[in-house]
Design a protein around this motif. Sequence first.
Motif, PDB file in Angstrom:
ATOM      1  N   ALA A  76       0.831  -1.206   0.000  1.00 23.65           N
ATOM      2  CA  ALA A  76       0.000   0.000   0.000  1.00 23.65           C
ATOM      3  C   ALA A  76       0.863   1.253   0.000  1.00 23.65           C
ATOM      4  CB  ALA A  76      -0.925   0.003   1.208  1.00 23.65           C
ATOM      5  N   VAL A  77       0.456   2.236  -0.784  1.00 26.55           N
ATOM      6  CA  VAL A  77       1.162   3.516  -0.836  1.00 26.55           C
ATOM      7  C   VAL A  77       0.115   4.623  -0.943  1.00 26.55           C
ATOM      8  CG1 VAL A  77       1.402   3.426  -3.344  1.00 26.55           C
ATOM      9  CG2 VAL A  77       2.972   4.834  -2.011  1.00 26.55           C
ATOM     10  N   ALA A  78       0.375   5.767  -0.291  1.00 29.55           N
ATOM     11  CA  ALA A  78      -0.569   6.880  -0.281  1.00 29.55           C
ATOM     12  C   ALA A  78      -0.266   7.845  -1.426  1.00 29.55           C
ATOM     13  CB  ALA A  78      -0.504   7.609   1.053  1.00 29.55           C
ATOM     14  N   LEU A  79      -1.324   8.376  -2.020  1.00 29.62           N
ATOM     15  CA  LEU A  79      -1.156   9.355  -3.083  1.00 29.62           C
ATOM     16  C   LEU A  79      -0.702  10.694  -2.505  1.00 29.62           C
ATOM     17  CD1 LEU A  79      -4.313   8.685  -5.287  1.00 29.62           C
ATOM     18  CD2 LEU A  79      -1.954   7.979  -5.732  1.00 29.62           C
ATOM     19  N   HIS A  94       5.453  17.921  -0.280  1.00 35.24           N
ATOM     20  CA  HIS A  94       4.599  16.807  -0.681  1.00 35.24           C
ATOM     21  C   HIS A  94       3.263  16.904   0.051  1.00 35.24           C
ATOM     22  CE1 HIS A  94       8.069  15.154  -2.681  1.00 35.24           C
ATOM     23  NE2 HIS A  94       8.746  15.140  -1.544  1.00 35.24           N
ATOM     24  N   ARG A  95       2.218  17.125  -0.689  1.00 37.82           N
ATOM     25  CA  ARG A  95       0.870  17.292  -0.141  1.00 37.82           C
ATOM     26  C   ARG A  95       0.110  15.972  -0.186  1.00 37.82           C
ATOM     27  NH1 ARG A  95      -3.768  20.795  -3.301  1.00 37.82           N
ATOM     28  NH2 ARG A  95      -5.561  20.296  -1.951  1.00 37.82           N
ATOM     29  N   PRO A  96      -0.345  15.463   0.954  1.00 42.92           N
ATOM     30  CA  PRO A  96      -1.137  14.230   0.942  1.00 42.92           C
ATOM     31  C   PRO A  96      -2.462  14.454   0.208  1.00 42.92           C
ATOM     32  CG  PRO A  96      -0.361  14.752   3.168  1.00 42.92           C
ATOM     33  CD  PRO A  96      -0.118  15.965   2.329  1.00 42.92           C
ATOM     34  N   ILE A  97      -2.854  13.485  -0.614  1.00 46.36           N
ATOM     35  CA  ILE A  97      -4.115  13.561  -1.348  1.00 46.36           C
ATOM     36  C   ILE A  97      -5.006  12.402  -0.911  1.00 46.36           C
ATOM     37  CG2 ILE A  97      -5.225  13.503  -3.599  1.00 46.36           C
ATOM     38  CD1 ILE A  97      -3.590  16.038  -3.103  1.00 46.36           C
ATOM     39  N   ALA A  98      -6.131  12.737  -0.273  1.00 45.03           N
ATOM     40  CA  ALA A  98      -7.023  11.706   0.260  1.00 45.03           C
ATOM     41  C   ALA A  98      -8.254  11.468  -0.604  1.00 45.03           C
ATOM     42  CB  ALA A  98      -7.480  12.088   1.676  1.00 45.03           C
ATOM     43  N   LYS A  99      -8.518  12.377  -1.550  1.00 38.16           N
ATOM     44  CA  LYS A  99      -9.746  12.260  -2.337  1.00 38.16           C
ATOM     45  C   LYS A  99      -9.467  12.308  -3.841  1.00 38.16           C
ATOM     46  CE  LYS A  99     -12.242  12.110   1.381  1.00 38.16           C
ATOM     47  NZ  LYS A  99     -12.925  10.850   1.772  1.00 38.16           N
ATOM     48  N   PRO A 100      -8.810  11.275  -4.394  1.00 42.14           N
ATOM     49  CA  PRO A 100      -8.620  11.234  -5.842  1.00 42.14           C
ATOM     50  C   PRO A 100      -9.955  11.020  -6.549  1.00 42.14           C
ATOM     51  CG  PRO A 100      -8.009   9.131  -4.880  1.00 42.14           C
ATOM     52  CD  PRO A 100      -8.278  10.066  -3.727  1.00 42.14           C
ATOM     53  N   VAL A 101     -10.020  11.458  -7.791  1.00 41.93           N
ATOM     54  CA  VAL A 101     -11.226  11.284  -8.594  1.00 41.93           C
ATOM     55  C   VAL A 101     -11.234   9.877  -9.187  1.00 41.93           C
ATOM     56  CG1 VAL A 101     -12.481  12.077 -10.624  1.00 41.93           C
ATOM     57  CG2 VAL A 101     -11.388  13.736  -9.099  1.00 41.93           C
ATOM     58  N   ALA A 102     -12.330   9.175  -9.005  1.00 39.53           N
ATOM     59  CA  ALA A 102     -12.445   7.799  -9.492  1.00 39.53           C
ATOM     60  C   ALA A 102     -12.202   7.731 -11.000  1.00 39.53           C
ATOM     61  CB  ALA A 102     -13.827   7.239  -9.159  1.00 39.53           C
ATOM     62  N   GLY A 103     -11.400   6.758 -11.412  1.00 40.82           N
ATOM     63  CA  GLY A 103     -11.114   6.545 -12.818  1.00 40.82           C
ATOM     64  C   GLY A 103      -9.995   7.396 -13.384  1.00 40.82           C
ATOM     65  N   SER A 104      -9.459   8.319 -12.569  1.00 41.08           N
ATOM     66  CA  SER A 104      -8.414   9.214 -13.079  1.00 41.08           C
ATOM     67  C   SER A 104      -7.008   8.797 -12.676  1.00 41.08           C
ATOM     68  CB  SER A 104      -8.664  10.645 -12.580  1.00 41.08           C
ATOM     69  OG  SER A 104      -8.321  10.782 -11.203  1.00 41.08           O
ATOM     70  N   ALA A 128     -11.741   6.961  -1.296  1.00 40.06           N
ATOM     71  CA  ALA A 128     -12.163   7.611  -0.054  1.00 40.06           C
ATOM     72  C   ALA A 128     -10.982   7.941   0.853  1.00 40.06           C
ATOM     73  CB  ALA A 128     -13.157   6.739   0.700  1.00 40.06           C
ATOM     74  N   THR A 129      -9.823   7.303   0.597  1.00 36.99           N
ATOM     75  CA  THR A 129      -8.650   7.528   1.449  1.00 36.99           C
ATOM     76  C   THR A 129      -7.403   7.945   0.671  1.00 36.99           C
ATOM     77  OG1 THR A 129      -7.928   5.209   1.316  1.00 36.99           O
ATOM     78  CG2 THR A 129      -9.481   5.797   3.082  1.00 36.99           C
ATOM     79  N   GLY A 130      -7.388   7.706  -0.634  1.00 43.29           N
ATOM     80  CA  GLY A 130      -6.207   8.025  -1.421  1.00 43.29           C
ATOM     81  C   GLY A 130      -5.106   6.997  -1.312  1.00 43.29           C
ATOM     82  N   VAL A 131      -5.431   5.776  -0.908  1.00 46.03           N
ATOM     83  CA  VAL A 131      -4.441   4.714  -0.771  1.00 46.03           C
ATOM     84  C   VAL A 131      -4.509   3.780  -1.980  1.00 46.03           C
ATOM     85  CG1 VAL A 131      -3.713   2.700   0.563  1.00 46.03           C
ATOM     86  CG2 VAL A 131      -4.407   4.796   1.743  1.00 46.03           C
ATOM     87  N   VAL A 132      -3.346   3.505  -2.558  1.00 45.46           N
ATOM     88  CA  VAL A 132      -3.226   2.567  -3.678  1.00 45.46           C
ATOM     89  C   VAL A 132      -2.666   1.258  -3.136  1.00 45.46           C
ATOM     90  CG1 VAL A 132      -2.085   2.092  -5.871  1.00 45.46           C
ATOM     91  CG2 VAL A 132      -2.859   4.417  -5.335  1.00 45.46           C
ATOM     92  N   THR A 133      -3.346   0.154  -3.445  1.00 44.30           N
ATOM     93  CA  THR A 133      -2.892  -1.158  -2.995  1.00 44.30           C
ATOM     94  C   THR A 133      -2.509  -2.011  -4.201  1.00 44.30           C
ATOM     95  OG1 THR A 133      -4.364  -1.057  -1.082  1.00 44.30           O
ATOM     96  CG2 THR A 133      -3.471  -3.207  -1.650  1.00 44.30           C
ATOM     97  N   PHE A 134      -1.271  -2.466  -4.222  1.00 45.36           N
ATOM     98  CA  PHE A 134      -0.779  -3.266  -5.335  1.00 45.36           C
ATOM     99  C   PHE A 134      -1.126  -4.744  -5.131  1.00 45.36           C
ATOM    100  CE2 PHE A 134       2.033   0.435  -5.319  1.00 45.36           C
ATOM    101  CZ  PHE A 134       1.968   0.810  -6.661  1.00 45.36           C
TER     102      PHE A 134
END
Length: 210
Positions: free
Chosen positions: A109-112, A124-134, A155-161
């Motif tokens: 897991a890594v945060a956007l 580095h600004r934490p991003i918690a609300k990315p737009v779905a599909g973007s 909802a959290t801005g976390v990417v899970t590989f």
Amino acid sequence: MAFHEVRFPADLSFGSVGGPERRTEVVTLANGHEERNTPWAHARRRYDAGLGMRSLDDIAALIAFFEARAGQLHGFRWKDWSDWKTGLPSGVPVFDDVELGRGDGATRAVALRKSYVSGGVAYHRPIAKPVAGSVRIGIDGQELREGVHYAVDTATGVVTFTEPPEAGLRITAGFEFDVPVRFDTDRIATSVASFQAGEVPDVPVVELRL
């Protein structure tokens, strides 16, 4: 209180005024020198949604949105038209706009985040609300496929590989994002007569810490 995963109407936020706010404590010493410090690691953004109102229909949409959020009680998404994606404002997000970190062979897991670079200094600004599909993700210069190689929690801005990136490999991303906010007032004062005369309501909005 709760956070509603709904965006304030983007056509109403267009034309609003606002941006980042920092808090700096400045102490002037007896010799005239200064000591400066900040208790905030990250900026907090404020906006005025009232300036985007152009018709009585816009006011009706504003009141409906305000009532559904119960005033200040519930948070929501806000599109900051001056800062809503990685990369240049004139471009589209690409998978290597910003570096998220390096793989260690174990972490999945890594945060956007979005990086702001000037004069050799990066914030580095934490991003918690990315737009779905973007959200586009890459590893070591190769773009991956969402749903196959990774999943995004919008909802959290976390990417899970699916598999943890190998040690030392560069993890990159590009995406659009919203700002988590709430109304900064429990009262909206409107007047049909004043609105038709060119006056708009004051509707303050403030960023939430999540």
